[in-house]
Design a protein around this motif. Sequence first.
Motif, PDB file in Angstrom:
ATOM      1  N   HIS A 241       0.834  -1.199   0.000  1.00 58.41           N
ATOM      2  CA  HIS A 241       0.000   0.000   0.000  1.00 58.41           C
ATOM      3  C   HIS A 241       0.871   1.252   0.000  1.00 58.41           C
ATOM      4  CE1 HIS A 241      -2.924  -3.021   1.026  1.00 58.41           C
ATOM      5  NE2 HIS A 241      -3.907  -2.137   1.023  1.00 58.41           N
ATOM      6  N   LEU A 242       0.650   2.122  -0.996  1.00 61.92           N
ATOM      7  CA  LEU A 242       1.442   3.348  -1.120  1.00 61.92           C
ATOM      8  C   LEU A 242       0.530   4.517  -1.462  1.00 61.92           C
ATOM      9  CD1 LEU A 242       3.175   0.993  -3.137  1.00 61.92           C
ATOM     10  CD2 LEU A 242       4.924   2.599  -2.375  1.00 61.92           C
ATOM     11  N   PHE A 243       0.850   5.679  -0.906  1.00 63.76           N
ATOM     12  CA  PHE A 243       0.141   6.923  -1.209  1.00 63.76           C
ATOM     13  C   PHE A 243       1.180   7.846  -1.854  1.00 63.76           C
ATOM     14  CE2 PHE A 243      -2.614  10.580   0.734  1.00 63.76           C
ATOM     15  CZ  PHE A 243      -2.886  11.016  -0.541  1.00 63.76           C
ATOM     16  N   THR A 269      -2.575   4.818  -4.105  1.00 61.87           N
ATOM     17  CA  THR A 269      -3.396   6.023  -4.230  1.00 61.87           C
ATOM     18  C   THR A 269      -2.494   7.169  -4.635  1.00 61.87           C
ATOM     19  OG1 THR A 269      -3.131   6.505  -1.869  1.00 61.87           O
ATOM     20  CG2 THR A 269      -5.076   5.267  -2.526  1.00 61.87           C
ATOM     21  N   THR A 270      -3.004   8.013  -5.498  1.00 62.14           N
ATOM     22  CA  THR A 270      -2.220   9.157  -5.944  1.00 62.14           C
ATOM     23  C   THR A 270      -3.077  10.408  -5.832  1.00 62.14           C
ATOM     24  OG1 THR A 270      -0.860  10.061  -7.747  1.00 62.14           O
ATOM     25  CG2 THR A 270      -2.853   8.881  -8.376  1.00 62.14           C
ATOM     26  N   GLY A 271      -2.430  11.510  -5.551  1.00 63.39           N
ATOM     27  CA  GLY A 271      -3.151  12.762  -5.397  1.00 63.39           C
ATOM     28  C   GLY A 271      -2.174  13.916  -5.340  1.00 63.39           C
ATOM     29  N   ALA A 272      -2.661  15.089  -4.973  1.00 62.86           N
ATOM     30  CA  ALA A 272      -1.876  16.320  -4.805  1.00 62.86           C
ATOM     31  C   ALA A 272      -1.503  16.968  -6.129  1.00 62.86           C
ATOM     32  CB  ALA A 272      -0.617  16.082  -3.977  1.00 62.86           C
ATOM     33  N   LEU A 292      -5.498   1.376  -8.569  1.00 60.09           N
ATOM     34  CA  LEU A 292      -4.951   2.732  -8.551  1.00 60.09           C
ATOM     35  C   LEU A 292      -6.104   3.707  -8.378  1.00 60.09           C
ATOM     36  CD1 LEU A 292      -2.646   4.801  -8.928  1.00 60.09           C
ATOM     37  CD2 LEU A 292      -3.098   4.719 -11.397  1.00 60.09           C
ATOM     38  N   LEU A 293      -6.116   4.395  -7.240  1.00 59.35           N
ATOM     39  CA  LEU A 293      -7.135   5.400  -6.966  1.00 59.35           C
ATOM     40  C   LEU A 293      -6.568   6.795  -7.201  1.00 59.35           C
ATOM     41  CD1 LEU A 293      -8.727   4.179  -3.593  1.00 59.35           C
ATOM     42  CD2 LEU A 293      -9.527   3.726  -5.922  1.00 59.35           C
ATOM     43  N   ASN A 294      -7.285   7.593  -7.956  1.00 54.47           N
ATOM     44  CA  ASN A 294      -6.937   9.002  -8.102  1.00 54.47           C
ATOM     45  C   ASN A 294      -7.741   9.774  -7.065  1.00 54.47           C
ATOM     46  OD1 ASN A 294      -5.697  11.283  -9.234  1.00 54.47           O
ATOM     47  ND2 ASN A 294      -7.425  11.662 -10.609  1.00 54.47           N
ATOM     48  N   LEU A 295      -7.034  10.405  -6.122  1.00 50.58           N
ATOM     49  CA  LEU A 295      -7.689  11.083  -5.008  1.00 50.58           C
ATOM     50  C   LEU A 295      -7.719  12.594  -5.221  1.00 50.58           C
ATOM     51  CD1 LEU A 295      -6.180   9.172  -1.938  1.00 50.58           C
ATOM     52  CD2 LEU A 295      -8.196   8.610  -3.314  1.00 50.58           C
ATOM     53  N   TYR A 296      -8.699  13.223  -4.606  1.00 51.40           N
ATOM     54  CA  TYR A 296      -8.841  14.675  -4.682  1.00 51.40           C
ATOM     55  C   TYR A 296      -9.034  15.244  -3.291  1.00 51.40           C
ATOM     56  CZ  TYR A 296     -11.062  19.212  -5.627  1.00 51.40           C
ATOM     57  OH  TYR A 296     -11.393  20.544  -5.652  1.00 51.40           O
ATOM     58  N   GLY A 297      -8.347  16.315  -3.013  1.00 53.41           N
ATOM     59  CA  GLY A 297      -8.501  16.981  -1.737  1.00 53.41           C
ATOM     60  C   GLY A 297      -7.496  18.094  -1.598  1.00 53.41           C
ATOM     61  N   MET A 298      -7.478  18.711  -0.445  1.00 54.42           N
ATOM     62  CA  MET A 298      -6.566  19.822  -0.182  1.00 54.42           C
ATOM     63  C   MET A 298      -6.413  19.958   1.327  1.00 54.42           C
ATOM     64  SD  MET A 298      -9.861  20.583  -0.895  1.00 54.42           S
ATOM     65  CE  MET A 298      -9.702  20.710  -2.663  1.00 54.42           C
ATOM     66  N   THR A 299      -5.517  20.822   1.742  1.00 55.36           N
ATOM     67  CA  THR A 299      -5.246  20.973   3.169  1.00 55.36           C
ATOM     68  C   THR A 299      -6.509  21.370   3.929  1.00 55.36           C
ATOM     69  OG1 THR A 299      -2.990  21.639   2.631  1.00 55.36           O
ATOM     70  CG2 THR A 299      -3.762  22.122   4.848  1.00 55.36           C
ATOM     71  N   SER A 303      -7.150  16.465   3.744  1.00 59.17           N
ATOM     72  CA  SER A 303      -6.599  15.579   2.724  1.00 59.17           C
ATOM     73  C   SER A 303      -7.611  15.263   1.638  1.00 59.17           C
ATOM     74  CB  SER A 303      -6.009  14.308   3.332  1.00 59.17           C
ATOM     75  OG  SER A 303      -5.301  13.567   2.368  1.00 59.17           O
ATOM     76  N   ASN A 304      -8.343  14.174   1.703  1.00 61.14           N
ATOM     77  CA  ASN A 304      -9.093  13.692   0.540  1.00 61.14           C
ATOM     78  C   ASN A 304     -10.595  13.713   0.737  1.00 61.14           C
ATOM     79  OD1 ASN A 304      -6.473  11.432   0.649  1.00 61.14           O
ATOM     80  ND2 ASN A 304      -6.634  12.945  -0.973  1.00 61.14           N
ATOM     81  N   VAL A 305     -11.291  14.146  -0.339  1.00 59.11           N
ATOM     82  CA  VAL A 305     -12.756  14.219  -0.294  1.00 59.11           C
ATOM     83  C   VAL A 305     -13.399  13.494  -1.474  1.00 59.11           C
ATOM     84  CG1 VAL A 305     -12.856  16.347   1.035  1.00 59.11           C
ATOM     85  CG2 VAL A 305     -12.697  16.459  -1.468  1.00 59.11           C
ATOM     86  N   ALA A 306     -12.609  13.005  -2.426  1.00 57.33           N
ATOM     87  CA  ALA A 306     -13.151  12.282  -3.571  1.00 57.33           C
ATOM     88  C   ALA A 306     -12.123  11.260  -4.036  1.00 57.33           C
ATOM     89  CB  ALA A 306     -13.514  13.226  -4.710  1.00 57.33           C
ATOM     90  N   ALA A 307     -12.607  10.197  -4.687  1.00 55.34           N
ATOM     91  CA  ALA A 307     -11.713   9.146  -5.185  1.00 55.34           C
ATOM     92  C   ALA A 307     -12.284   8.567  -6.467  1.00 55.34           C
ATOM     93  CB  ALA A 307     -11.534   8.051  -4.137  1.00 55.34           C
ATOM     94  N   TYR A 308     -11.371   8.156  -7.357  1.00 56.78           N
ATOM     95  CA  TYR A 308     -11.772   7.560  -8.633  1.00 56.78           C
ATOM     96  C   TYR A 308     -10.910   6.340  -8.893  1.00 56.78           C
ATOM     97  CZ  TYR A 308     -12.704   7.076 -13.644  1.00 56.78           C
ATOM     98  OH  TYR A 308     -13.061   6.600 -14.881  1.00 56.78           O
TER      99      TYR A 308
END
Length: 588
Positions: A241-243, A269-272, A292-299, A303-308
Motif C-alpha cells: 500500500h502506497l500513497f 493512491t495518488t493525489g496532490a 490505482l485510486l486518483n484522489l482529490y482533496g486539499m489541506t 486531505s481527501n474528499v473524492a476518489a476515482y
Amino acid sequence: MTVPTLLERFAGQVAARPESVALRHAGTSLTYGELDGWSGRLAAQLVAKGVGPDSLVALAARRGPAAIAGVLAVLKTGAAYLGLDPATPVRRQRRMVEETGPDCLLAEPGLDQFPTLDAARVTLAPASSGPLHQAPGRVPGEDGDGDALFHIVYTSGTTGNPKGVRIGTRSVRGRLEWMWRDHPFPPDAVLAVQKSPALVASPWEMLGGLLMGVPSVVLTDDEVLDPELFAAVVAKERITHLFLTPHLLDGLLSQSAKFADEHQPVLVTTGADTLPVAMARRFHAVWPRATLLNLYGMTETASNVAAYDTSSLPADAERVPVGTPVAGALLSVRDRHGRRLPPGVTGEVWVAGPPVALGYVGGDDEDAFRTDDRGVRHYRTGDRGRLLPDGALELTGRTDHQVKIRGYRVELEEIESVLRKAPDVTDAGAYVDTDGDEPRLVACVVYDDQPGGDTLRAYLRDRLPDYMLPARIQKVARLPLGANGKLDRAALRTLVTETGQERAVRFAPADADEAAVAALWEELLGTAPGTADENFFDAGGHSLLAVRLANRLSATAGRRIPLRRILAAPTVTGVATLLRTARQGEEA
C-alpha cells in the motif's frame, strides 16, 4: 455500537500483538509494545510540562519512527500538534511557531531552532525508562461535534505568507475510517510511510496501517528521492500500500521491471497533482491486479474528499476524473454567485461535510469558508470542474493563480511578495512554464541596483521551501500590466521568451567529463552553467532534478552514481569528478 477511537484502536493492537512489528525503518524494527512504551513515556513528560486537552505541541521531527512516536504521545495527552519539517527554512518555521504559540516543543535532538520561543521543552528521543502516561481511551472531541483540534498544517498563502489550517480530529478519523471500510487491508499487507509529519496527508500513512495491525515501513530520505532505491525497498519489504504523488508514481513505474514479477502492490493512491491519462494506463499495464485510486482533496479538507478507481477510465478519456465523494464529503459545482450548476456545466468546486477544516489560524476564513442559505458550511476550493454524467467530478483548471509544483500547492502571490521584500528589488512577478517535462517556476524581477543572482537565490532559499524556489529568475525593465492594472502573466511569459536569459560568461569545459555534465545541466535546467563552480541548486535545480541528473550520469558512466554524492558536491567540477571516478570503475 460505539466505533473505537484512534487511541482505542492503537491500545487494542498493543494488547493483541505486543511483540509484532509495528514499524520498520533503515534496517531496524519497533514492536507495538516498544512503540507504546516510547510514546507513553513521552506523553508522561509532556503532561508533566502541563500539556493536556486544548494544548498545542510543536513537533519538530524528521520522517521516521520518532515522528510517529511523537504523534502518538501528543494524542495520548489529548493535545494537538503542529508538524515542523526540518527541510523547511528556519525563518518559515519560526513564523509558524510565532503565529500558533505552542505550549510545548517536542523536538528531536538538533531540531530546536527556536531560541525565542517561551514554551516548555521535551526531547523527542527513545525513552526506555520513566513513568508511563495512562492515556484515556477517548479524548475530548473525538466523539463530539468535531471541534477538537488534531493538528495544524501550513500551506502556501496568497497574502505573501504561509497560512495555517486547523484540522479537526473528526476529519482525520473520518478519512482513516473511509479507507479501512472501503479498502480493507488484506493479509500480509505492508504500508509505506514517506510523507513528512508536517503534511496534511501524513496521518493516513502514520496511523492507517499502525492502528489496524499492519506493519509500516518508514522510508529514508534517499529512498524517497531516488526511484531506484524506492523500488528496491518496495520489493524488499514487499510493500502493498502506497500513497504517492504522480511524480513519485512515475519514478516507481520507471523501475517496475526490476520487481514486477517478484512483487506487485495491492493498492496505490495518488493525489496532490494531476494524474496523466497515460500514466494511469501504464500503471494498469504494469500491475494489472493492482488498484490505482486518483484522489482529490486539499489541506482545508483534511486531505481527501473524492476518489476515482482508474480501472474505470474510458478508452477515449482526455482527463482522469477525481471521482465521487468519500469520507462523508459533499461536493457541488457552483457559479460565481454560489448557485449550484447542473452536471456538465463548469464552475467552482465547493466542499462541505465532516472533512472541512475548522478554519485558518487567525480566523481569516471569510473568503474561503462560506455558509450557504441553508446553514451548511462549505470550503471554496478555487478549482474549476464539472460533474460528469456518472456523477464523477472532473477538474478543468483554477479560478486563481494557484499552481502545483511536484505535488505541492504554490500560490504565485507568495513568491512575488517574498521577492519584493528582497534588497534592491522594486517589483516582481511569477508564472509557471509548462513547456518542458514538468512545470517550472519562473520569476521576473525589477531591480534598482541588480544584486548577484546567487545573492537573490540565497535570500529566497532562506525564506521559501525547496519546491517554491524559481527555476529561473529573469531581470526585466518593468512588469506588463493589463487594463485592470494587475500583472498580465501571459504577457510576462512572452516578455521572458523574447528577452532570453543573459549570461556574462559562458562556461568552457576543461575536459569531456565537464562537457558531459554541462550538457546534462543545460538539458535539465534549460541553461548551461556559467562557471565550473556554479551550484546546481543555486542555478534552479531541486531534488527531483538532482535524481534525474544522477540517473543520466549513471547511464553515461555505466556504473551507479549515488544521489547523495551529487548532493554533497553539486557543482560542475564536483559532479564531473564523480563521473570521472565512475568511468574508471571506482566507487563513486
